[in-house]
Design an enzyme around this catalytic site. Sequence first.
Site, mmCIF file in Angstrom:
data_model
loop_
_atom_site.group_PDB
_atom_site.id
_atom_site.type_symbol
_atom_site.label_atom_id
_atom_site.label_comp_id
_atom_site.label_asym_id
_atom_site.label_seq_id
_atom_site.Cartn_x
_atom_site.Cartn_y
_atom_site.Cartn_z
ATOM 1 C CG ASP A 133 -3.127 3.620 -2.090
ATOM 2 O OD1 ASP A 133 -4.133 2.951 -1.741
ATOM 3 O OD2 ASP A 133 -2.491 4.338 -1.309
ATOM 4 C CG ASP B 17 -1.890 1.145 1.238
ATOM 5 O OD1 ASP B 17 -2.950 0.973 0.588
ATOM 6 O OD2 ASP B 17 -1.607 2.189 1.841
ATOM 7 C CG LEU B 18 1.339 3.547 -3.542
ATOM 8 C CD1 LEU B 18 0.951 4.460 -4.685
ATOM 9 C CD2 LEU B 18 2.819 3.178 -3.648
#
Length: 551
Positions: free
Chosen positions: A465, A422-423
Amino acid sequence: MNAEQLDERLSNRYRVLFTDSKVPMLLIDPSTGSIIDANDCACRYYGYDHRQLTALKISQINQYTAEEVDLEMRRAMAEKRNHFFFVHQLSDGSLRHVEVHSGKVEIDNRDYLFSIIHDITDRHTAEQQLKSLNQDFITLLENTSDFVFYKDKDRRFRFCSQRLAKLTGHNNWKEIIGKTERDIFPEELATNYLSEEPELFKKAEPILDRIEPFLNEKGEKGWVSTSKWPVLNSQGGIDGIFGISRDVTAKQNSEEQLRIAASVFQNVSEGIIVTDTNGIIIETNNAFCSLSGYSREEVINTNPRFLKSGYHDDNFFAQMWHSLKTEGAWKGETWNRRKDGQLFACRTTIKAVTGPDGTVSQYIGVMTDITALLRHHEEVEQMAYYDTLTRLPNRTLLSDRLAQALANGKRNQNTIAICFLDLDNFKPVNDQYGHRAGDLLLVEVANRITECIREHDTVARLGGDEFALVLTQLQSDSDLEQIVKRILSSITQPFKLPNQQQVAVSASIGICLHPDYPQDGDLLLRYADLAMYKAKEMGRNRYYIYREGQI
């Protein structure tokens, strides 16, 4: 009584008739059959001198037996003729057919037969030949399968073949004599047949091989090929018409079927090529020319390998030929190359054509262009299994690949890492620069992750994301660590936006290892998700490996 005494008693009239005649004459004693006298012409004809001939009996010259002579006499009486037909033998042994005119003459109160002999050998031979010819002709008329006929100048039948008679409802061909077409054919057919003859009478030129309709014995419509010739007399006028019609219904039907087949061959949308047993093209259709970009002249007498695209290996073609040799057919998808170099895909069927003896004579290949279908299929597959933004596998395809990876890992006892990425700080990019900028950043992140993993690994976008990775064939913890650190380092590199501004993000990665946790893919991914949150709690831009009881 001797000859001299007889001569004295003959009248001058008989002497002139008998002695000086140029026709053989005999005087015969009917009671004994002895030849009493013969004229000079008879002696020359039979090849004897007078003494020799008058020493014979007529039975020694006539080759008919007494029974045959009696039969001939009774036949002459029945036919009311005053002459007889016999066969006489000459002195040299040769046989001649003769016509004998006999009558009684009375000399000294005694009855004699006065016979005049006419040689009819040539006539008999001609008559026999004519009779034989007539019999042959009648045999022909009665047995030929063709419709043979002769019509006089009034266009009435003089004779015809038995088949024509039967066709028109007559038991014997003689029943048709004197009739016209209108008497024996339906009006429409009769009018058609008669309409072509005035020109024949006018120009005296034959009509050859004209295809005309007719009705067979069952009343079914068929076709005949008719030829008619004018029969000319010595003055050049036309005495009649001789004609022959032949049933060509089967031939016409076959030709019609061939015309239909040729039309279908040239107008179907599928490309078709016909080759000989060596694979050399001997015929093709318009659709194939359009499909391949080659003209018919360019492909005839060539091998179809000019279509080779390089997509199929030698083993592919070996299997194709094996199927053709053993089963007589092959079906599959082929990639080919057009004349302009473009590739096109075909659903191809090849069948062997065999002759009556079972030997292969040709091969027929039928090709249906499925390029657009495959492209559409790829598009549908892309939509079903790939993320539309990043072109990475989606959750559906990830689940399938994860299941395969777990099965292979179990079989090969390899370690598999299921990663959830996950960003960090992605939301501010969206808020500040807009969703377009956010989408471009996600695409670039996908590219960077893809460059960091190996060919047999998988990266998928789960949404937003969030990304997932399946890392297979890990030999040690070091392998996993190197890959994950490459990914984290690559993502932290600045991203350039379309407005030339740069942004920086990082990623948090949660990892679950198999076979440490032998559960199914969905649960392992859930564990990796939990580990990802642990990595965020620990400060982000890092990875964390799931350990049960530590989260």
